[in-house]
Each structure stands twice: as C-alpha cells, then as structure tokens.
Design a protein around this motif. Structure first.
Motif, mmCIF file in Angstrom:
data_model
loop_
_atom_site.group_PDB
_atom_site.id
_atom_site.type_symbol
_atom_site.label_atom_id
_atom_site.label_comp_id
_atom_site.label_asym_id
_atom_site.label_seq_id
_atom_site.Cartn_x
_atom_site.Cartn_y
_atom_site.Cartn_z
ATOM 1 N N GLU A 12 10.614 -4.218 19.335
ATOM 2 C CA GLU A 12 11.912 -4.757 19.737
ATOM 3 C C GLU A 12 12.122 -6.027 18.928
ATOM 4 N N GLY A 13 13.212 -6.070 18.206
ATOM 5 C CA GLY A 13 13.506 -7.243 17.395
ATOM 6 C C GLY A 13 14.985 -7.301 17.079
ATOM 7 N N SER A 14 15.296 -7.948 15.998
ATOM 8 C CA SER A 14 16.706 -8.095 15.616
ATOM 9 C C SER A 14 17.235 -6.795 15.024
ATOM 10 N N LEU A 15 18.553 -6.651 15.053
ATOM 11 C CA LEU A 15 19.169 -5.475 14.447
ATOM 12 C C LEU A 15 18.975 -5.483 12.938
ATOM 13 N N ALA A 16 18.895 -6.671 12.335
ATOM 14 C CA ALA A 16 18.635 -6.768 10.891
ATOM 15 C C ALA A 16 17.242 -6.223 10.571
ATOM 16 N N ASN A 17 16.258 -6.562 11.392
ATOM 17 C CA ASN A 17 14.911 -6.034 11.168
ATOM 18 C C ASN A 17 14.827 -4.545 11.470
ATOM 19 N N LEU A 18 15.582 -4.083 12.441
ATOM 20 C CA LEU A 18 15.661 -2.654 12.714
ATOM 21 C C LEU A 18 16.188 -1.932 11.478
ATOM 22 N N ALA A 19 17.203 -2.485 10.851
ATOM 23 C CA ALA A 19 17.760 -1.884 9.633
ATOM 24 C C ALA A 19 16.716 -1.863 8.511
ATOM 25 N N LYS A 20 15.913 -2.910 8.400
ATOM 26 C CA LYS A 20 14.848 -2.940 7.385
ATOM 27 C C LYS A 20 13.840 -1.820 7.630
ATOM 28 N N LEU A 21 13.438 -1.661 8.885
ATOM 29 C CA LEU A 21 12.491 -0.596 9.220
ATOM 30 C C LEU A 21 13.072 0.775 8.894
ATOM 31 N N HIS A 22 14.316 0.961 9.223
ATOM 32 C CA HIS A 22 14.985 2.229 8.958
ATOM 33 C C HIS A 22 15.063 2.494 7.458
ATOM 34 N N GLN A 23 15.437 1.492 6.717
ATOM 35 C CA GLN A 23 15.554 1.618 5.260
ATOM 36 C C GLN A 23 14.210 1.984 4.631
ATOM 37 N N CYS A 24 13.128 1.494 5.203
ATOM 38 C CA CYS A 24 11.785 1.769 4.672
ATOM 39 C C CYS A 24 11.215 3.099 5.167
ATOM 40 N N GLY A 25 11.943 3.793 6.039
ATOM 41 C CA GLY A 25 11.504 5.095 6.514
ATOM 42 C C GLY A 25 10.460 5.056 7.619
ATOM 43 N N HIS A 26 10.420 3.975 8.379
ATOM 44 C CA HIS A 26 9.434 3.847 9.450
ATOM 45 C C HIS A 26 9.988 4.376 10.776
ATOM 46 N N PHE A 27 9.119 4.469 11.759
ATOM 47 C CA PHE A 27 9.454 4.984 13.080
ATOM 48 C C PHE A 27 9.250 3.901 14.145
ATOM 49 N N ILE A 28 9.944 4.060 15.260
ATOM 50 C CA ILE A 28 9.756 3.206 16.429
ATOM 51 C C ILE A 28 9.558 4.115 17.636
ATOM 52 N N SER A 29 8.509 3.825 18.411
ATOM 53 C CA SER A 29 8.294 4.590 19.633
ATOM 54 C C SER A 29 8.889 3.838 20.819
ATOM 55 N N VAL A 30 9.421 4.617 21.742
ATOM 56 C CA VAL A 30 10.115 4.085 22.913
ATOM 57 C C VAL A 30 9.448 4.645 24.162
ATOM 58 N N GLY A 31 9.243 3.781 25.138
ATOM 59 C CA GLY A 31 8.597 4.203 26.368
ATOM 60 C C GLY A 31 9.431 3.902 27.599
ATOM 61 N N PRO A 32 8.852 4.124 28.763
ATOM 62 C CA PRO A 32 9.559 3.934 30.028
ATOM 63 C C PRO A 32 10.017 2.506 30.311
ATOM 64 N N TRP A 33 9.648 1.568 29.483
ATOM 65 C CA TRP A 33 10.098 0.193 29.683
ATOM 66 C C TRP A 33 11.620 0.113 29.639
ATOM 67 N N ILE A 34 12.287 1.145 29.086
ATOM 68 C CA ILE A 34 13.759 1.156 29.066
ATOM 69 C C ILE A 34 14.329 1.119 30.483
ATOM 70 N N PHE A 35 13.548 1.573 31.460
ATOM 71 C CA PHE A 35 14.018 1.591 32.845
ATOM 72 C C PHE A 35 13.727 0.283 33.586
ATOM 73 N N TYR A 79 0.810 -1.215 0.000
ATOM 74 C CA TYR A 79 0.000 0.000 0.000
ATOM 75 C C TYR A 79 0.850 1.275 0.000
ATOM 76 N N ALA A 80 2.138 1.117 -0.271
ATOM 77 C CA ALA A 80 3.075 2.249 -0.379
ATOM 78 C C ALA A 80 3.079 3.133 0.867
ATOM 79 N N ILE A 81 3.006 2.500 2.029
ATOM 80 C CA ILE A 81 3.044 3.231 3.296
ATOM 81 C C ILE A 81 4.503 3.428 3.706
ATOM 82 N N VAL A 82 4.877 4.676 3.850
ATOM 83 C CA VAL A 82 6.196 5.032 4.359
ATOM 84 C C VAL A 82 5.961 5.809 5.646
ATOM 85 N N GLY A 83 6.766 5.552 6.647
ATOM 86 C CA GLY A 83 6.650 6.302 7.891
ATOM 87 C C GLY A 83 5.635 5.743 8.869
ATOM 88 N N ALA A 84 5.402 4.448 8.837
ATOM 89 C CA ALA A 84 4.532 3.826 9.843
ATOM 90 C C ALA A 84 5.247 3.831 11.194
#
Length: 137
Positions: free
Chosen positions: A45-68, A34-39
């Motif tokens: 949270e996944g593999s670094l390879a999948n993170l790179a795929k998301l980045h390459q496609c122009g998508h976003f990841i939200s981060v919350g307090p779970w980091i603590f 559906y030509a969605i860019v920027g989802a």
C-alpha cells in the motif's frame, strides 16, 4: 534484500517482497539491477505514483482480507490494475481478532469482482493467469 533477489535471478525464481510504502524506492532499483520482472509485492500500500511505477515494471500486488478492516487500504486496492492483482489470505494473521483462513480469499475475490463489475469466475480466471505469470509457468 539484494542477496535474496540476486539468488532468485540466478535460479529464475519468483520474488515475494514485503515492502512498505516509500521503501519501494529501495526495492525497485535492486529488482531492476537483477532484471527481475513480475515480483510480488505482498500487501503493498503506497502512493498512486508508486503503484504506477510497479505496474510499469510488470510487478504484482497481493491483496488480502484487510480490505474488510481498513477502509484506507480498500481505497488503495481499488486502484490496482487487474493485470497486476493477486489475492492471499495471509493466514493465520488475525483480522479484528478473527484468525485468518485460506478460504477468506473467496470473500476477497467476491469484493474485488463486485468493484470491477465482473463475475467472481472472470476474476478467478484473471487471477489464475496472473499467478501463472508470477510463478513463471
């Protein structure tokens, strides 16, 4: 998921997905169809390879307090490029028994800024720009 994404594409609306780890292999082809860019991948949270795929496609990841709470999640988050980063509280989710509040995003921003060795104000500006791109403003 496909119907939801098709509607977003028809109306040029932002897409917010909760996709767990390898389920990205299901989500990405539908977004591409559906030509969605920027989802936004909520708390992904996944593999670094999948993170790179998301980045390459122009998508976003939200981060919350779970980091603590979860060091494994924090280690993953440290690899998210700033250009695809958004923050959230995911309130009223509980973190170690403490009810989340929207104000928790400030502590998330401070921790991320410290990691990236920039000021919280600089990161806030980056996040504001990312938010505008995500919302197509």
């Amino acid at each position: 998921m496909a119907r939801f994404i098709a509607l977003a594409a028809d109306y040029n609306l932002p897409v917010n997905l909760h996709v767990v780890e390898d389920d990205i292999e299901i989500a990405l082809p539908i977004l591409q169809q559906y030509a969605i860019v920027g989802a936004l991948f909520h708390w992904y949270e996944g593999s670094l390879a999948n993170l790179a795929k998301l980045h390459q496609c122009g998508h976003f990841i939200s981060v919350g307090p779970w980091i603590f709470v979860d060091d494994h999640y924090w280690q993953f988050v440290k690899n998210i490029p700033l250009a695809m980063l958004l923050v959230e509280s995911d309130a009223p989710c509980k973190y170690n028994g403490v009810k989340g509040e929207p104000s928790m995003v400030y502590t998330v921003i401070e921790a991320l800024a410290k990691h990236h060795q920039i000021s919280a104000d600089q990161l806030t500006q980056i996040l504001a720009n990312n938010t505008q791109r995500y919302l197509r403003k």
